[in-house]
Write a protein that holds these residues in place. Structure first.
Motif, PDB file in Angstrom:
ATOM      1  N   PHE A   1      -8.133  15.613  -9.233  1.00  0.00           N
ATOM      2  CA  PHE A   1      -7.050  14.645  -9.397  1.00  0.00           C
ATOM      3  C   PHE A   1      -7.315  13.746 -10.606  1.00  0.00           C
ATOM      4  CE2 PHE A   1      -5.662  10.274  -8.778  1.00  0.00           C
ATOM      5  CZ  PHE A   1      -4.280  10.444  -8.704  1.00  0.00           C
ATOM      6  N   LEU A   2      -8.544  13.244 -10.717  1.00  0.00           N
ATOM      7  CA  LEU A   2      -8.910  12.373 -11.844  1.00  0.00           C
ATOM      8  C   LEU A   2      -8.695  13.056 -13.183  1.00  0.00           C
ATOM      9  CD1 LEU A   2     -12.243  10.629 -10.820  1.00  0.00           C
ATOM     10  CD2 LEU A   2     -10.107   9.508 -11.449  1.00  0.00           C
ATOM     11  N   GLN A   3      -9.082  14.315 -13.277  1.00  0.00           N
ATOM     12  CA  GLN A   3      -8.920  15.050 -14.533  1.00  0.00           C
ATOM     13  C   GLN A   3      -7.454  15.135 -14.935  1.00  0.00           C
ATOM     14  OE1 GLN A   3     -11.032  18.549 -13.223  1.00  0.00           O
ATOM     15  NE2 GLN A   3     -12.915  17.933 -14.270  1.00  0.00           N
TER      16      GLN A   3
ATOM     17  N   ILE B   1       0.848  -1.189   0.000  1.00  0.00           N
ATOM     18  CA  ILE B   1       0.000   0.000   0.000  1.00  0.00           C
ATOM     19  C   ILE B   1       0.886   1.242   0.000  1.00  0.00           C
ATOM     20  CG2 ILE B   1      -1.783   1.293   1.220  1.00  0.00           C
ATOM     21  CD1 ILE B   1      -2.572  -1.449   2.487  1.00  0.00           C
ATOM     22  N   ILE B   2       0.697   2.049  -1.028  1.00  0.00           N
ATOM     23  CA  ILE B   2       1.378   3.334  -1.134  1.00  0.00           C
ATOM     24  C   ILE B   2       0.344   4.373  -0.715  1.00  0.00           C
ATOM     25  CG2 ILE B   2       2.592   4.914  -2.672  1.00  0.00           C
ATOM     26  CD1 ILE B   2       2.787   2.323  -4.586  1.00  0.00           C
ATOM     27  N   GLU B   3       0.691   5.202   0.238  1.00  0.00           N
ATOM     28  CA  GLU B   3      -0.269   6.165   0.775  1.00  0.00           C
ATOM     29  C   GLU B   3       0.010   7.576   0.286  1.00  0.00           C
ATOM     30  OE1 GLU B   3      -0.819   6.037   5.096  1.00  0.00           O
ATOM     31  OE2 GLU B   3       0.149   4.078   5.052  1.00  0.00           O
ATOM     32  N   ALA B   4      -1.084   8.287  -0.004  1.00  0.00           N
ATOM     33  CA  ALA B   4      -1.011   9.722  -0.289  1.00  0.00           C
ATOM     34  C   ALA B   4      -2.163  10.377   0.462  1.00  0.00           C
ATOM     35  CB  ALA B   4      -1.124   9.985  -1.776  1.00  0.00           C
ATOM     36  N   LYS B   5      -1.888  11.509   1.090  1.00  0.00           N
ATOM     37  CA  LYS B   5      -2.898  12.190   1.893  1.00  0.00           C
ATOM     38  C   LYS B   5      -3.826  13.077   1.060  1.00  0.00           C
ATOM     39  CE  LYS B   5      -0.305  12.252   6.246  1.00  0.00           C
ATOM     40  NZ  LYS B   5       0.343  11.025   5.936  1.00  0.00           N
ATOM     41  N   ASN B   6      -3.414  13.361  -0.169  1.00  0.00           N
ATOM     42  CA  ASN B   6      -4.238  14.187  -1.051  1.00  0.00           C
ATOM     43  C   ASN B   6      -3.790  13.985  -2.499  1.00  0.00           C
ATOM     44  OD1 ASN B   6      -2.057  16.158  -1.655  1.00  0.00           O
ATOM     45  ND2 ASN B   6      -2.299  16.681   0.509  1.00  0.00           N
ATOM     46  N   GLY B   7      -4.523  14.605  -3.416  1.00  0.00           N
ATOM     47  CA  GLY B   7      -4.228  14.454  -4.826  1.00  0.00           C
ATOM     48  C   GLY B   7      -2.874  14.997  -5.237  1.00  0.00           C
ATOM     49  N   GLU B   8      -2.459  16.110  -4.634  1.00  0.00           N
ATOM     50  CA  GLU B   8      -1.148  16.684  -4.961  1.00  0.00           C
ATOM     51  C   GLU B   8      -0.029  15.704  -4.610  1.00  0.00           C
ATOM     52  OE1 GLU B   8      -0.634  20.475  -3.085  1.00  0.00           O
ATOM     53  OE2 GLU B   8      -1.967  21.485  -4.509  1.00  0.00           O
ATOM     54  N   GLU B   9      -0.105  15.143  -3.415  1.00  0.00           N
ATOM     55  CA  GLU B   9       0.897  14.171  -2.967  1.00  0.00           C
ATOM     56  C   GLU B   9       0.892  12.939  -3.882  1.00  0.00           C
ATOM     57  OE1 GLU B   9       1.403  11.554   0.993  1.00  0.00           O
ATOM     58  OE2 GLU B   9       1.146  13.705   1.378  1.00  0.00           O
TER      59      GLU B   9
ATOM     60  N   PRO C   1      -8.577  17.800   0.801  1.00  0.00           N
ATOM     61  CA  PRO C   1      -8.068  19.173   0.703  1.00  0.00           C
ATOM     62  C   PRO C   1      -7.083  19.307  -0.462  1.00  0.00           C
ATOM     63  CG  PRO C   1      -6.918  17.986   2.440  1.00  0.00           C
ATOM     64  CD  PRO C   1      -7.992  17.067   1.916  1.00  0.00           C
ATOM     65  N   LYS C   2      -6.780  20.535  -0.811  1.00  0.00           N
ATOM     66  CA  LYS C   2      -5.803  20.911  -1.837  1.00  0.00           C
ATOM     67  C   LYS C   2      -6.275  20.591  -3.243  1.00  0.00           C
ATOM     68  CE  LYS C   2      -1.715  20.788   1.058  1.00  0.00           C
ATOM     69  NZ  LYS C   2      -0.342  20.409   1.172  1.00  0.00           N
ATOM     70  N   LEU C   3      -6.555  19.326  -3.510  1.00  0.00           N
ATOM     71  CA  LEU C   3      -6.963  18.895  -4.843  1.00  0.00           C
ATOM     72  C   LEU C   3      -8.056  17.858  -4.638  1.00  0.00           C
ATOM     73  CD1 LEU C   3      -5.872  19.379  -7.787  1.00  0.00           C
ATOM     74  CD2 LEU C   3      -4.488  17.344  -7.472  1.00  0.00           C
ATOM     75  N   SER C   4      -9.252  18.152  -5.099  1.00  0.00           N
ATOM     76  CA  SER C   4     -10.347  17.207  -4.883  1.00  0.00           C
ATOM     77  C   SER C   4     -10.106  15.938  -5.690  1.00  0.00           C
ATOM     78  CB  SER C   4     -11.685  17.828  -5.292  1.00  0.00           C
ATOM     79  OG  SER C   4     -11.798  17.858  -6.709  1.00  0.00           O
ATOM     80  N   GLY C   5     -10.855  14.896  -5.379  1.00  0.00           N
ATOM     81  CA  GLY C   5     -10.731  13.651  -6.122  1.00  0.00           C
ATOM     82  C   GLY C   5     -11.035  13.836  -7.602  1.00  0.00           C
TER      83      GLY C   5
END
Length: 134
Positions: A67-69, A30-38, A60-64
């Motif tokens: 991020f998808l876009q 499992i690779i974890e990221a706390k938000n889309g930017e990360e 926060p920062k970048l919505s899902g």
């Protein structure tokens, strides 16, 4: 399936996912990221490309959806199956995510046993799919 990128800002949800994984026969990395930017930084470094991405929508920062876009406009990353794992059952969110190109949309159930069952079924399904490998 070896690598899952889990993009989730809620620490409790990350712990719940990891705990659920320990009870299953599949033991992915499992690779974890706390938000889309990360997550984008992890993906752009390209050291380890995940086999699938599990994405929360409300971050926060970048919505899902944002991020998808970005993900689906990248010529390499757009092929990584992305599954929404969220509490949002907003019809507009569901439609927009499928329009952008997700592989699935899963609502997080309230009961832990149901959550484990859903994670098990999802990982079972993706373990038998031919996935693009780097």
């Amino acid at each position: 399936m070896n690598n899952i990128l889990l993009i989730e800002d809620d620490t409790i949800e990350v712990m719940k996912f990891k705990r659920a994984i320990t009870t299953l026969k599949f033991k992915p990395n499992i690779i974890e990221a706390k938000n889309g930017e990360e997550a984008l930084i992890i993906l752009k470094n390209n050291e380890i490309l995940p086999n699938i991405i599990l994405l929360d929508l409300n971050m926060p920062k970048l919505s899902g959806i944002e991020f998808l876009q970005i993900l689906k406009s990248d010529e390499v990353l757009k092929y990584i199956p992305t599954i929404i794992l969220t509490t949002s059952n907003n019809y507009k969110d569901v439609m927009e995510c499928y329009r952008i190109g997700i592989a699935g949309y899963i609502l997080k159930p309230l009961k832990y046993e149901e959550y484990v069952s859903i994670i098990d079924k999802m990982l079972s399904y993706w373990s038998i799919n031919e996935l693009i490998k780097k």
